[in-house]
Structure formats: C-alpha cells, structure tokens
Design a protein around this motif. Structure first.
Motif, PDB file in Angstrom:
ATOM      1  N   ARG A 137       0.782  -1.074   0.010  1.00 43.65           N
ATOM      2  CA  ARG A 137      -0.147   0.091   0.213  1.00 43.65           C
ATOM      3  C   ARG A 137       0.712   1.316  -0.373  1.00 43.65           C
ATOM      4  O   ARG A 137       2.093   0.959   0.446  1.00 43.65           O
ATOM      5  N   PRO A 138       0.315   2.254  -0.297  1.00 40.23           N
ATOM      6  CA  PRO A 138       0.776   3.878  -0.961  1.00 40.23           C
ATOM      7  C   PRO A 138       1.798   4.415   1.037  1.00 40.23           C
ATOM      8  O   PRO A 138       2.934   4.576   0.677  1.00 40.23           O
ATOM      9  N   GLU A 139       0.798   3.321   1.666  1.00 35.98           N
ATOM     10  CA  GLU A 139       1.188   3.659   3.559  1.00 35.98           C
ATOM     11  C   GLU A 139       2.673   3.255   3.557  1.00 35.98           C
ATOM     12  O   GLU A 139       3.969   3.338   4.393  1.00 35.98           O
ATOM     13  N   GLU A 140       2.923   2.004   3.197  1.00 31.71           N
ATOM     14  CA  GLU A 140       3.859   1.057   3.846  1.00 31.71           C
ATOM     15  C   GLU A 140       4.839   1.191   2.738  1.00 31.71           C
ATOM     16  O   GLU A 140       6.059   1.903   3.329  1.00 31.71           O
ATOM     17  N   ILE A 141       4.768   2.425   1.442  1.00 31.08           N
ATOM     18  CA  ILE A 141       5.957   2.296   0.835  1.00 31.08           C
ATOM     19  C   ILE A 141       6.433   4.008   1.427  1.00 31.08           C
ATOM     20  O   ILE A 141       8.060   3.996   0.920  1.00 31.08           O
ATOM     21  N   ALA A 142       5.314   4.537   1.572  1.00 27.00           N
ATOM     22  CA  ALA A 142       6.139   5.637   2.380  1.00 27.00           C
ATOM     23  C   ALA A 142       6.807   5.241   3.617  1.00 27.00           C
ATOM     24  O   ALA A 142       7.695   6.214   3.484  1.00 27.00           O
ATOM     25  N   GLU A 143       6.169   5.108   4.157  1.00 22.02           N
ATOM     26  CA  GLU A 143       7.031   4.694   5.839  1.00 22.02           C
ATOM     27  C   GLU A 143       8.715   3.547   4.877  1.00 22.02           C
ATOM     28  O   GLU A 143       8.989   4.247   5.837  1.00 22.02           O
ATOM     29  N   ALA A 144       9.333   3.219   3.954  1.00 26.17           N
ATOM     30  CA  ALA A 144       9.883   2.872   4.058  1.00 26.17           C
ATOM     31  C   ALA A 144      10.747   4.190   3.096  1.00 26.17           C
ATOM     32  O   ALA A 144      11.662   3.740   3.312  1.00 26.17           O
ATOM     33  N   LEU A 145       9.846   4.542   2.454  1.00 28.56           N
ATOM     34  CA  LEU A 145      10.869   5.517   1.469  1.00 28.56           C
ATOM     35  C   LEU A 145      11.109   7.261   2.962  1.00 28.56           C
ATOM     36  O   LEU A 145      12.490   7.929   2.610  1.00 28.56           O
ATOM     37  N   GLY A 146      10.495   6.667   3.775  1.00 29.14           N
ATOM     38  CA  GLY A 146      10.963   8.468   4.648  1.00 29.14           C
ATOM     39  C   GLY A 146       9.910   8.995   4.049  1.00 29.14           C
ATOM     40  O   GLY A 146      10.409  10.557   4.518  1.00 29.14           O
ATOM     41  N   HIS A 158       3.803   1.563 -10.478  1.00 31.74           N
ATOM     42  CA  HIS A 158       2.935   1.467  -9.749  1.00 31.74           C
ATOM     43  C   HIS A 158       1.558   0.692  -9.818  1.00 31.74           C
ATOM     44  O   HIS A 158       1.684   0.871 -11.831  1.00 31.74           O
ATOM     45  N   ALA A 159       0.764  -0.137  -9.642  1.00 34.41           N
ATOM     46  CA  ALA A 159      -0.414  -0.996 -10.151  1.00 34.41           C
ATOM     47  C   ALA A 159      -1.636  -0.272  -9.546  1.00 34.41           C
ATOM     48  O   ALA A 159      -1.007  -0.199  -8.291  1.00 34.41           O
ATOM     49  N   ARG A 160      -2.296  -0.043 -10.775  1.00 38.08           N
ATOM     50  CA  ARG A 160      -3.861   0.267  -9.732  1.00 38.08           C
ATOM     51  C   ARG A 160      -4.846  -1.025 -10.380  1.00 38.08           C
ATOM     52  O   ARG A 160      -5.081  -1.449 -11.115  1.00 38.08           O
ATOM     53  N   VAL A 161      -5.157  -1.066  -8.626  1.00 35.77           N
ATOM     54  CA  VAL A 161      -5.647  -2.411  -8.915  1.00 35.77           C
ATOM     55  C   VAL A 161      -7.070  -1.081  -8.518  1.00 35.77           C
ATOM     56  O   VAL A 161      -7.772  -0.976  -7.434  1.00 35.77           O
ATOM     57  N   GLY A 162      -8.428  -1.922  -8.902  1.00 35.59           N
ATOM     58  CA  GLY A 162      -9.574  -1.032  -8.987  1.00 35.59           C
ATOM     59  C   GLY A 162      -9.864   0.155  -8.503  1.00 35.59           C
ATOM     60  O   GLY A 162      -8.810   1.038  -9.541  1.00 35.59           O
ATOM     61  N   ARG A 163      -9.650   1.471  -7.758  1.00 35.56           N
ATOM     62  CA  ARG A 163      -9.190   2.685  -7.342  1.00 35.56           C
ATOM     63  C   ARG A 163      -7.714   2.876  -6.690  1.00 35.56           C
ATOM     64  O   ARG A 163      -7.470   4.231  -6.378  1.00 35.56           O
ATOM     65  N   ALA A 164      -6.979   1.334  -6.607  1.00 44.90           N
ATOM     66  CA  ALA A 164      -5.779   1.811  -5.873  1.00 44.90           C
ATOM     67  C   ALA A 164      -4.696   1.689  -5.703  1.00 44.90           C
ATOM     68  O   ALA A 164      -4.764   0.657  -7.140  1.00 44.90           O
ATOM     69  N   TYR A 165      -3.537   2.334  -5.924  1.00 45.25           N
ATOM     70  CA  TYR A 165      -2.381   2.133  -6.076  1.00 45.25           C
ATOM     71  C   TYR A 165      -1.635   0.768  -5.580  1.00 45.25           C
ATOM     72  O   TYR A 165      -1.512   1.397  -4.094  1.00 45.25           O
ATOM     73  N   ARG A 166      -1.589   0.303  -5.782  1.00 47.94           N
ATOM     74  CA  ARG A 166       0.027  -0.546  -5.261  1.00 47.94           C
ATOM     75  C   ARG A 166       0.932  -0.858  -5.792  1.00 47.94           C
ATOM     76  O   ARG A 166       1.028  -0.392  -6.896  1.00 47.94           O
TER      77      ARG A 166
END
Length: 127
Positions: free
Chosen positions: A23-32, A49-57
């Motif tokens: 999820r974007p929150e996990e990526i943000a935490e990893a990238l700071g 990125h991949a777009r699954v439905g309306r969500a960015y993954r």
C-alpha cells in the motif's frame, strides 16, 4: 437454504507466483516520505505503480525503480571542470537541467513592504 460461500485458497505454487502488493502507506514508511507524496506521484504517473480498482499498489520491483528514479549521483571532482555528460546523469538530474532557471529578484528592486491603511476604523466615534 442460501448457498454456502466458498472461500478459494490459493495453492502454495500459486502464492509463489503472485507478487506481494504494498500500500502507499507502507511505501511511504519505507522511503521516509508521506503517503500523500506517494499517491500524488502515482496519480501523475511519475513513479511506477499498479492500479487495482481505485487503489494504488506497488511491488518490490516498483519500489526499486522508484529509488533508482530519484537517485542522485555526485558530480565530478572540483579539479575537473568538464561537465557531467547527459548520458551518465540520472533522469531526475536531466529533467532539472532541461527546465529553464527562474530569474531571482534582487532585494533592492523590490523595495520595502508597507502596510496599507485600514479600510475603516474598528471603533467609530459614538454620535
């Protein structure tokens, strides 16, 4: 009786073939950085990125590519006055170099700022 819901469970072979999606929150935490930054860059198609439905993954490969895209390399030593060739510069450095520089204003040309007088007084005289 209503039909029973069947839960499909992927086999272990199938699990190995599917990449883990972050999820974007996990990526943000990893990238700071903030999750807003990650979502904004994905929305503007500036990061993979991949777009699954309306969500960015994001997959692990996406994260590695994001890091490569925003990597900056040091310039050559001070003793060598030759510029870094465009072929060895990072994509971010090439993008910055291609943008025109904004002119800076000198402090003397702007003058001092002055407050304007109020439109009306706060307490008008009582008649």
């Amino acid at each position: 009786m209503p039909p029973a819901l069947v839960r499909l469970r992927p086999s272990t072979e199938c699990e190995a073939a599917l990449p883990r999606l972050y999820r974007p929150e996990e990526i943000a935490e990893a990238l700071g950085c903030s999750a807003w930054w990650v979502k904004d860059r994905a929305r503007r198609s500036l990061i993979p990125h991949a777009r699954v439905g309306r969500a960015y993954r994001f997959t692990a490969e996406h994260v590695a590519e994001i890091i490569r895209l925003h990597e900056e390399r040091p310039t050559r030593s001070v003793g060598n006055s030759a510029a870094v060739p465009a072929a060895t510069a990072t994509p971010a450095a090439r993008a910055r170099a291609s943008q025109p520089r904004r002119p800076t204003r000198a402090a003397s040309t702007t003058g001092r700022l002055r407050a304007r007088p109020p439109r009306r007084t706060r307490y008008e005289s009582v008649v």
